[in-house]
Design an enzyme around this catalytic site. Structure first.
Site: not given
Ligand code: 13P
Length: 250
Positions: A9-11, A94, A96, A166, A172, A212, A233-234
């Site tokens: 997920n590149w956000k 999600h 966020e 998640e 993150g 993470s 993500g990251g």
């Protein structure tokens, strides 16, 4: 046997050029699609371009979608639009989007129904806050989120649904859930699915862990029996790390 999933997920990261560069770097180095389902969820503006350039072993999904198929909803994109460019997956629920865009369990449910009605595979995310985790409220939160998200989703549509646990405190933050916690909670979600549907659906549905994940901790997570892959993500923004993680899922 549930096919493992490696999802990135590149956000809100990567420009157009950076996204294309990434695709060209990873396309030839991903595991066989029959062994691992590798998916990237990029920002909406690059969806068309990435779908056109995706290699044989890569799939592209949208990070969001409205629950109406069209209408006066400034800034939104619909399932009909995603279908028209051959996008087959969408992230729903999600944390966020729940936190920063006020998405409720009811919205999540509407989006899931719209996705399955349009033959788009929803990857539905669930998770608790740190406070809820510390108060041992995770199980009740997950049960509510799962039941609400899947309200009125027919048993025959469940083969096209993917779930992801998640925990918000792990997203993150570098505080990955332990393999035991992640496995227990994915297992719990599986139990809820068997209660809502049946044993066969719960045995076959893929449940991912996200929060993470990186090339160092991915192996201990995916070897757990109830974890069928990861939503990253990251670490998914780095082509070398992405390739490494996808191959470790095999
Ligand atoms: P991180 O891997 O950066 O913790 O993000 C996880 C996530 O939110 C994927 O959807």
């Amino acid at each position: 046997m549930r096919k493992p999933i490696m999802a990135g997920n590149w956000k809100m990261f990567k420009t157009y050029d950076e996204a294309l560069e990434f695709i060209y770097a990873v396309n030839q180095l991903l595991p066989d699609k029959n062994k691992v389902e590798t998916i990237i969820f990029p920002p909406a503006i690059v969806l068309v371009s990435l779908v056109k350039r995706q290699g044989e072993n890569l799939r592209i999904g949208a990070q969001n979608m409205h629950y109406e198929n069209h209408g006066a909803y400034t800034g939104e994109i619909s399932a009909t639009m995603l279908k028209s460019i051959n996008v087959k997956y969408v992230l729903v629920g999600h944390n966020e989007r729940r936190r920063y865009n006020g998405e409720t369990d009811v919205d999540v449910n509407k989006k899931v129904l719209t996705a399955v009605n349009n033959n788009i595979i929803p990857m539905i995310c669930f998770g608790e806050t740190e406070e809820q985790f510390l108060h041992h409220d995770t199980d009740i939160i997950l049960k509510r989120q799962v039941c609400e998200a899947l309200k009125d989703v027919k048993v025959e549509d469940m083969s096209d649904v993917i779930l992801a646990y998640e925990p918000i405190w792990a997203v993150g933050t570098g505080k990955t859930a332990s393999a035991k916690v992640a496995n227990d909670k994915c297992g719990l979600i599986r139990t809820y699915i068997s209660e809502l549907y049946n044993e066969e659906i719960s045995e076959n549905i893929r449940i991912l862990y996200g929060g993470s994940v990186n090339p160092q901790n991915i192996q201990e997570l995916i070897k757990e029996p109830n974890i069928d892959g990861v939503l990253v993500g990251g670490a998914s923004l780095d082509a070398a790390k992405f390739i490494e993680m996808a191959n470790l899922c095999e």
